[in-house]
Design a protein around this motif. Structure first.
Motif, short mmCIF file in Angstrom:
data_model
loop_
_atom_site.label_atom_id
_atom_site.label_comp_id
_atom_site.label_asym_id
_atom_site.label_seq_id
_atom_site.Cartn_x
_atom_site.Cartn_y
_atom_site.Cartn_z
N PRO A 255 0.22 -37.33 1.23
CA PRO A 255 1.19 -38.23 1.87
C PRO A 255 0.63 -38.26 2.96
O PRO A 255 0.46 -37.23 3.52
N ASN A 256 1.44 -39.70 3.46
CA ASN A 256 1.12 -39.09 5.17
C ASN A 256 0.05 -38.51 6.06
O ASN A 256 -0.34 -38.15 6.95
N VAL A 257 -1.13 -39.37 5.33
CA VAL A 257 -2.94 -39.16 5.81
C VAL A 257 -3.03 -40.26 6.73
O VAL A 257 -3.61 -40.88 5.65
N ARG A 258 -2.72 -40.30 7.73
CA ARG A 258 -3.49 -41.70 8.67
C ARG A 258 -4.81 -41.42 9.14
O ARG A 258 -4.78 -40.35 9.84
N VAL A 259 -5.35 -42.84 9.55
CA VAL A 259 -6.46 -42.62 9.55
C VAL A 259 -6.28 -44.64 10.89
O VAL A 259 -5.73 -44.90 10.76
N PRO B 47 -8.66 -31.57 12.45
CA PRO B 47 -8.28 -32.73 13.12
C PRO B 47 -9.03 -33.79 12.08
O PRO B 47 -8.86 -35.12 12.57
N ASP B 48 -9.43 -33.92 10.63
CA ASP B 48 -10.08 -34.56 10.62
C ASP B 48 -8.47 -35.04 9.37
O ASP B 48 -8.34 -34.44 8.52
N ALA B 49 -9.03 -36.29 8.88
CA ALA B 49 -8.24 -37.20 7.85
C ALA B 49 -9.60 -37.32 6.27
O ALA B 49 -10.93 -37.33 6.82
N VAL B 50 -9.45 -36.33 5.44
CA VAL B 50 -10.01 -36.07 4.64
C VAL B 50 -10.32 -37.11 2.65
O VAL B 50 -9.21 -37.12 2.88
N LEU B 51 -11.45 -37.61 2.63
CA LEU B 51 -11.25 -38.77 1.04
C LEU B 51 -12.58 -37.98 0.49
O LEU B 51 -13.70 -38.37 0.98
N GLU B 52 -12.33 -37.73 -0.54
CA GLU B 52 -13.10 -37.10 -1.23
C GLU B 52 -13.93 -38.50 -2.98
O GLU B 52 -12.35 -38.52 -3.68
N VAL B 53 -15.07 -37.80 -3.27
CA VAL B 53 -15.18 -39.47 -4.44
C VAL B 53 -16.09 -37.69 -5.41
O VAL B 53 -16.94 -37.80 -4.99
N VAL B 54 -15.41 -37.77 -6.79
CA VAL B 54 -16.15 -36.57 -7.30
C VAL B 54 -16.33 -36.86 -8.89
O VAL B 54 -15.57 -37.41 -9.28
N ALA C 91 -18.52 -44.86 7.58
CA ALA C 91 -18.01 -43.92 8.98
C ALA C 91 -18.39 -43.17 10.44
O ALA C 91 -17.09 -43.54 10.97
N GLN C 92 -19.65 -43.51 10.74
CA GLN C 92 -20.04 -43.52 11.60
C GLN C 92 -19.07 -44.13 12.98
O GLN C 92 -19.24 -43.48 14.00
N GLU C 93 -19.52 -45.50 12.28
CA GLU C 93 -18.83 -46.95 13.14
C GLU C 93 -17.22 -46.13 13.66
O GLU C 93 -17.03 -46.23 14.73
N HIS C 94 -16.68 -45.60 13.05
CA HIS C 94 -14.66 -45.06 13.35
C HIS C 94 -15.12 -43.59 13.62
O HIS C 94 -14.13 -43.26 13.52
N GLY C 95 -16.06 -42.97 14.16
CA GLY C 95 -16.21 -41.55 14.73
C GLY C 95 -16.04 -40.32 13.66
O GLY C 95 -15.23 -39.92 13.59
N GLY C 96 -16.41 -41.61 12.26
CA GLY C 96 -16.55 -39.66 11.29
C GLY C 96 -17.96 -39.88 11.19
O GLY C 96 -19.34 -40.33 11.25
N PHE D 261 -18.89 -36.60 -2.88
CA PHE D 261 -19.00 -37.32 -1.92
C PHE D 261 -18.09 -37.11 -1.18
O PHE D 261 -16.91 -37.60 -0.88
N VAL D 262 -17.61 -36.43 0.46
CA VAL D 262 -16.78 -36.19 1.70
C VAL D 262 -16.73 -37.38 2.90
O VAL D 262 -17.75 -37.18 3.21
N LEU D 263 -15.34 -37.84 2.77
CA LEU D 263 -16.14 -38.88 4.24
C LEU D 263 -14.55 -37.90 4.82
O LEU D 263 -13.48 -37.41 4.79
N ARG D 264 -15.58 -37.75 6.70
CA ARG D 264 -14.21 -37.38 7.21
C ARG D 264 -13.81 -38.58 8.33
O ARG D 264 -14.89 -38.66 9.05
N LEU D 265 -13.39 -38.51 8.88
CA LEU D 265 -12.23 -39.65 9.65
C LEU D 265 -11.63 -38.70 10.17
O LEU D 265 -10.68 -37.71 10.20
#
Length: 396
Positions: free
Chosen positions: A280-284, A319-326, A369-374, A387-391
């Motif tokens: 919880p409380n992982v905000r972007v 300093p990142d929020a991480v979203l992974e899809v495995v 992702a790049q459009e949002h600085g990630g 796949f790992v998303l970092r924002l």
């Protein structure tokens, strides 16, 4: 017998005064001609930054000396960036008189900066070669009333500098236009290629339905629906690409990733078991529509390749929020982990599993992702694809 060439001796004996610099402008070699024209000793220059060893004259007119230092630094930075030689116009750059610290002599130079490439094409060194033209400028000053001809020479220098800048800007603009045209060309090609198959399928099924009496219309309609859904997906992909290429951004809001992922999963009809670990409380800060598109593309890709289970993870890694899809599918070989993000690139397994796919989903996801600085990347995983998303993490 071939004799070895002593390149250091050749450099030191060169007639053109020359300095060898690192990419951050530290002096690592000077030849004898440069020492003679500058009045410095080799040991006083080696290891020093060029602009520390030769500081601008504080007493010189601001529009001459400071401009000379600025132009020289700009030229050197350009050489490092473009990896091309730069010919500089005549410029004033005073240097301290030998043995008289703080006392500057008015000097004029013509300079050429040449990159020396390293083993991987990077700029390893810069060779700065100069030709002193002080006597020429002073002759113009003596010949012209009130230094009018010398002033003209300096005006020509300024004009030449402006023309060079305009030429660089024109090259950059032309390059940007060429890239934009190429993107549009690819977009038209993608559209025509991807739309052809489902349109052909629609036409074929309609012709069969009209020509054969007693045909099972429910079966035909179900197939037409699938083709229409494929068309809708392709058009959505192409619209996304057009929006990304034109750099139009939708409103961004504060999003709690755990809540967002839960809501998006609730909207889907899963084709496999989906496990979640959502902190919880992982905000972007992001566009909810764009982020939903990104997550949807990752989940669709995972559903296409998984055997039994998909895992979705949300966590904070400042300093990142991480979203992974495995997924637990066949995985991605290391050599293909970047290529899967190329537009229209599809691995053989993907083509076999979904022959009608557009090959645009992962490319769109990365661009969002790049459009949002990630950043979005395929990470190593012991079984399947990860796949790992970092924002950037956001606060209230």
């Amino acid at each position: 017998m071939r004799s070895e060439i002593d390149y250091e001796a050749v450099f030191r004996a060169g007639q053109a005064p020359s300095v060898v610099l690192t990419p951050d402008f530290v002096i690592i070699a000077v030849n004898d001609a440069f020492l003679k024209v500058s009045g410095h000793r080799r040991e006083d220059l080696l290891g020093r930054n060029l602009f520390d060893a030769f500081p601008p004259n504080p007493a010189a007119p601001a529009d001459s000396e400071q401009q000379g230092a600025r132009i020289l630094r700009t030229s050197l930075e350009q050489v490092v960036t473009t990896r091309h030689r730069d010919f500089m116009p005549l410029q004033r750059y005073d240097i301290e008189a030998p043995g008289r610290p703080g006392v500057f002599e008015e000097r004029y130079w013509s300079t050429v900066n040449t990159p020396v490439p390293g083993p991987h094409g990077e700029v390893r060194w810069i060779v700065l070669s100069i030709e002193e033209v002080t006597d020429f400028v002073r002759a113009l000053q003596r010949a012209g009333a009130g230094g009018e001809q010398a002033s003209l020479a300096l005006q020509l220098q300024t004009l030449n500098d402006q023309l060079q800048r305009a030429h660089r800007e024109q090259r950059e603009t032309t390059s940007a236009l060429r890239e934009a045209i190429e993107r549009q060309r690819r977009l038209v090609y993608d559209a025509s290629h991807d739309l052809r198959n489902p349109i052909t399928g629609l036409l074929t099924e309609l012709e069969v339905a009209l020509s054969e009496p007693g045909i099972d219309l429910q079966r035909i309609l179900r197939k037409l629906l699938r083709d229409a859904e494929r068309l809708n997906d392709i058009v959505a992909d192409l619209l996304d690409l057009a929006r990304l290429d034109s750099e139009t951004h939708e409103g961004e809001h504060l999003i709690d990733l755990a809540e967002f992922v839960s809501e998006e999963l609730d909207r889907r009809t899963p084709c496999a078991t989906v496990l979640t670990r959502l902190d919880p409380n992982v905000r972007v800060r992001a566009s909810a529509i764009r982020l939903a598109r990104l997550l949807g593309n990752l989940l669709t890709n995972a559903e296409r390749h998984t055997r039994t289970t998909i895992e979705v993870v949300v966590a904070a890694d400042p300093p990142d929020a991480v979203l992974e899809v495995v997924d637990d599918g066949p995985g991605i070989p290391p050599e293909d982990r970047e290529r899967v993000f190329e537009r229209r690139y599809r691995r053989e397994e993907a083509r076999a599993l979904d022959p009608g796919g557009s090959g645009l989903g992962l490319s769109i996801a990365r661009e969002i992702a790049q459009e949002h600085g990630g950043r979005l990347y395929a990470a190593e995983h012991h079984c399947g694809a990860r796949f790992v998303l970092r924002l950037p993490l956001a606060t209230e």
